[in-house]
Design an enzyme around this catalytic site. Structure first.
Site, PDB file in Angstrom:
ATOM      1  N   HIS A 119       0.872  -1.169  -0.184  1.00 32.90           N
ATOM      2  CA  HIS A 119      -0.110   0.027  -0.085  1.00 32.90           C
ATOM      3  C   HIS A 119       0.911   1.257   0.062  1.00 32.90           C
ATOM      4  O   HIS A 119       0.233   2.359  -0.307  1.00 32.90           O
ATOM      5  CB  HIS A 119      -0.917   0.113   1.212  1.00 32.90           C
ATOM      6  CG  HIS A 119      -0.320   0.303   2.708  1.00 32.90           C
ATOM      7  ND1 HIS A 119      -0.228  -0.764   3.518  1.00 32.90           N
ATOM      8  CD2 HIS A 119       0.198   1.438   3.130  1.00 32.90           C
ATOM      9  CE1 HIS A 119       0.574  -0.282   4.642  1.00 32.90           C
ATOM     10  NE2 HIS A 119       0.334   1.184   4.394  1.00 32.90           N
ATOM     11  N   ASP A 149       0.018  -7.669   1.256  1.00 28.91           N
ATOM     12  CA  ASP A 149       0.288  -6.313   1.367  1.00 28.91           C
ATOM     13  C   ASP A 149       2.068  -6.127   1.444  1.00 28.91           C
ATOM     14  O   ASP A 149       2.649  -5.276   2.024  1.00 28.91           O
ATOM     15  CB  ASP A 149      -0.349  -5.636   2.676  1.00 28.91           C
ATOM     16  CG  ASP A 149      -0.067  -4.081   2.533  1.00 28.91           C
ATOM     17  OD1 ASP A 149       0.113  -3.556   1.532  1.00 28.91           O
ATOM     18  OD2 ASP A 149      -0.018  -3.288   3.428  1.00 28.91           O
ATOM     19  N   GLY A 220       3.731   6.384   8.039  1.00 32.54           N
ATOM     20  CA  GLY A 220       5.096   6.449   7.843  1.00 32.54           C
ATOM     21  C   GLY A 220       5.897   5.328   8.116  1.00 32.54           C
ATOM     22  O   GLY A 220       6.958   4.821   7.692  1.00 32.54           O
ATOM     23  N   ASN A 221       5.404   4.447   9.288  1.00 43.75           N
ATOM     24  CA  ASN A 221       6.043   3.370   9.808  1.00 43.75           C
ATOM     25  C   ASN A 221       5.764   2.072   8.706  1.00 43.75           C
ATOM     26  O   ASN A 221       6.556   1.161   8.777  1.00 43.75           O
ATOM     27  CB  ASN A 221       5.724   2.895  11.131  1.00 43.75           C
ATOM     28  CG  ASN A 221       6.309   3.680  12.249  1.00 43.75           C
ATOM     29  OD1 ASN A 221       5.870   4.680  12.828  1.00 43.75           O
ATOM     30  ND2 ASN A 221       7.532   3.229  12.442  1.00 43.75           N
ATOM     31  N   SER A 222       4.578   2.326   8.072  1.00 48.00           N
ATOM     32  CA  SER A 222       4.341   1.116   7.210  1.00 48.00           C
ATOM     33  C   SER A 222       5.471   0.612   6.497  1.00 48.00           C
ATOM     34  O   SER A 222       6.185   1.243   5.647  1.00 48.00           O
ATOM     35  CB  SER A 222       3.151   1.474   6.196  1.00 48.00           C
ATOM     36  OG  SER A 222       1.776   1.777   6.980  1.00 48.00           O
ATOM     37  N   LEU A 277     -12.121 -20.333  -4.996  1.00 47.63           N
ATOM     38  CA  LEU A 277     -13.103 -21.197  -5.173  1.00 47.63           C
ATOM     39  C   LEU A 277     -14.364 -20.519  -5.917  1.00 47.63           C
ATOM     40  O   LEU A 277     -15.254 -20.773  -6.579  1.00 47.63           O
ATOM     41  CB  LEU A 277     -13.462 -21.715  -4.001  1.00 47.63           C
ATOM     42  CG  LEU A 277     -12.869 -23.096  -3.384  1.00 47.63           C
ATOM     43  CD1 LEU A 277     -13.412 -23.582  -2.154  1.00 47.63           C
ATOM     44  CD2 LEU A 277     -12.602 -24.184  -4.376  1.00 47.63           C
ATOM     45  N   GLY A 278     -14.375 -19.317  -5.645  1.00 51.90           N
ATOM     46  CA  GLY A 278     -15.593 -18.463  -6.162  1.00 51.90           C
ATOM     47  C   GLY A 278     -16.671 -18.551  -5.376  1.00 51.90           C
ATOM     48  O   GLY A 278     -17.704 -18.576  -6.092  1.00 51.90           O
TER      49      GLY A 278
END
Length: 483
Positions: A119, A149, A220-222, A277-278
């Site tokens: 992200h 992520d 900002g740590n992400s 699988l949907g």
């Protein structure tokens, strides 16, 4: 002990305790905690700041934000309007629509291979990384994975100090950890805490068992590392729970083993293949289990089957999925079990159907990428010369933000010329125009070439502001019909 009484400790014990904490060794500082300085000195040079120039949110999202947060004040709104009014013809140019994003990352290979959060780099046009020696170097995306992520970057630099991915199983609840990153763009910072919990599952991330920590994690740590005291990375800081937007001691990190399991695929293929699988499902309750003829609630009750998905013809609404291959299915773990299966693999599923267990064969599909977030597309607005205003298409999220939930479509006003017909009629940035005359507006093309209205030929439009709809007649004259 009755109220008003005090617990009494024998005097010798009190003296012993006093002696312990006031011994020469204690006064000399020999029992003082060591701290984290040595660990930080080793680890900090491997932590980088990720600077992203990205396509900003679309004009519609910006206008909705301006309307949804009027308390930001004149200066912020004025800056927004100045940005909206730049560019030829009143349209922002592509360069003006870029915004800066800061995140964190850490080096896992000396030739510039860096782990960060997806992200952080989503929608990036240009990526640079700032090293601890203040050098800034360009970086490219090697690959990214929306589910975990995690993103892998390659910086154009060599001979970097590295951090090593360990395992979250090496730390227990209560163990000390530190987080290193760049909160709020202030520069590299270190926070310390403990592992607060393990195996946390967040609603938006059912595939990950997060580590929870009370080490301060902020915007900002992400993408930065969560480190054990031996210097190994046990997690990648990714999310916080915060009513205020700042740290309240509820931070979440992606476990290091999750990261280790995908970075090889990212480097080799740029993406991670997962099973799909949907279907949609729910957890059987005791009452549902009884109605389904089950002795106890177990498995996952199928509530829908994607008509174009891999399970069509094999699974049906009302089936209870009990096993996928050798794995026993629970509702909680269904997504994880499915994701671990390789696409195009033929598996045998065990289901409860019409009160009887059956075995069915099905081919696992590939988990599709999530839809592109419309806030990252940077859609430009359309200039309506006849009204001297800009409009953009809307989404349900935009209409919800401006309190127009009851309208299925509409165009949001993104910019206004002060002396234009729209502004003279009292329109504001963030207003939703739903109709021109009696025609419902769905796309900007339906109003883009409207003729300039006059007092003899006014344009009737329906406008929604703060949830209140009203028809107004735009005449090109100063008639504030929607103050």
């Amino acid at each position: 002990m009755t109220p008003g009484q005090f617990s009494r400790t024998p005097l010798p014990a009190i003296l012993s305790v006093f002696a312990l904490f006031h011994s020469p060794a204690c006064l000399a500082g020999s029992t003082a905690p060591v701290g984290y300085a040595a660990l930080v000195q080793r680890a900090a040079p491997s932590v980088v700041t990720v600077m992203v120039e990205e396509q900003s949110v679309g004009a519609g999202q910006r206008a909705a934000a301006a309307r949804a947060t009027p308390e930001v004040g004149y200066d912020a709104v004025g800056e927004l309007i100045r940005r909206l009014l730049t560019g030829a013809g009143g349209n922002p140019s592509a360069d003006d629509r870029a915004s800066a994003v800061l995140g964190s990352g850490f080096v896992i290979r000396a030739d510039g291979l860096i782990v960060t959060n997806r992200h952080v780099i989503a929608g990036a046009r240009v990526i640079r990384v700032r090293l601890t020696d203040a050098r800034e170097v360009p970086a490219t995306i090697v690959g990214s994975d929306a589910i975990t992520d995690i993103a892998l970057l390659k910086a154009k630099v060599d001979h970097l100090p590295v951090l090593h991915l360990g395992s979250s199983s090496a730390v227990a609840v209560g163990d000390a950890v530190i987080a290193i990153g760049n909160p709020f763009g202030l520069g590299q910072s270190v926070s310390a805490g403990i592992v607060s919990a393990r195996g946390r599952i967040l609603e938006d991330d059912p595939y990950i068992d997060f580590l929870q920590t009370d080490a301060a994690i902020n915007r900002g740590n992400s993408g930065g590392p969560l480190l054990a005291l031996d210097g190994t990375v046990v997690g990648v800081t990714s999310a916080i729970f915060s009513p205020s937007g700042g740290s309240v001691g509820l931070g979440f990190a992606i476990p290091a083993e999750t990261v280790s399991s995908i970075i090889g695929q990212l480097e080799a293929h740029g993406r991670v293949e997962r099973g799909y699988l949907g279907i949609s499902a729910q957890e059987p309750t005791p009452v549902l289990a009884k109605a389904l003829g089950m002795k106890k609630p177990t498995g996952a009750l199928v509530t829908s089957v994607d008509g174009q998905g891999p399970a069509i013809g094999a699974l049906f609404v009302g089936d209870v999925l009990l096993k996928l291959g050798p794995s026993t299915v629970t509702y909680k773990d269904l997504s994880k079990i499915t994701a671990r299966l390789a696409p195009k693999t033929l598996v045998v599923a065990t289901v409860l159907r019409a009160g009887a267990q059956q075995s069915v064969a099905l081919t696992i599909g590939r988990l599709p990428d999530p839809p592109i977030d419309p806030a990252l597309t940077g859609d430009q607005d359309t200039w309506v010369a006849g009204l001297s205003l800009g409009v953009a298409n809307t989404t349900a999220e935009i209409r919800k933000a401006i309190k127009a939930n009851d309208d299925a479509s509409g165009l949001i006003v993104t910019q206004l010329r002060p002396a234009g017909p729209g502004a003279l009629a009292g329109l504001k940035v963030g207003d939703l125009i739903t109709h021109a005359g009696t025609k419902q507006l769905i796309d900007v093309a339906e109003i883009a070439k409207v003729a300039r209205p006059t007092s003899e030929t006014p344009l009737l439009i329906r406008v929604v502001r703060d949830g209140n709809p009203r028809f107004i007649a735009v005449t090109g004259e100063a008639e504030l019909q929607f103050p």
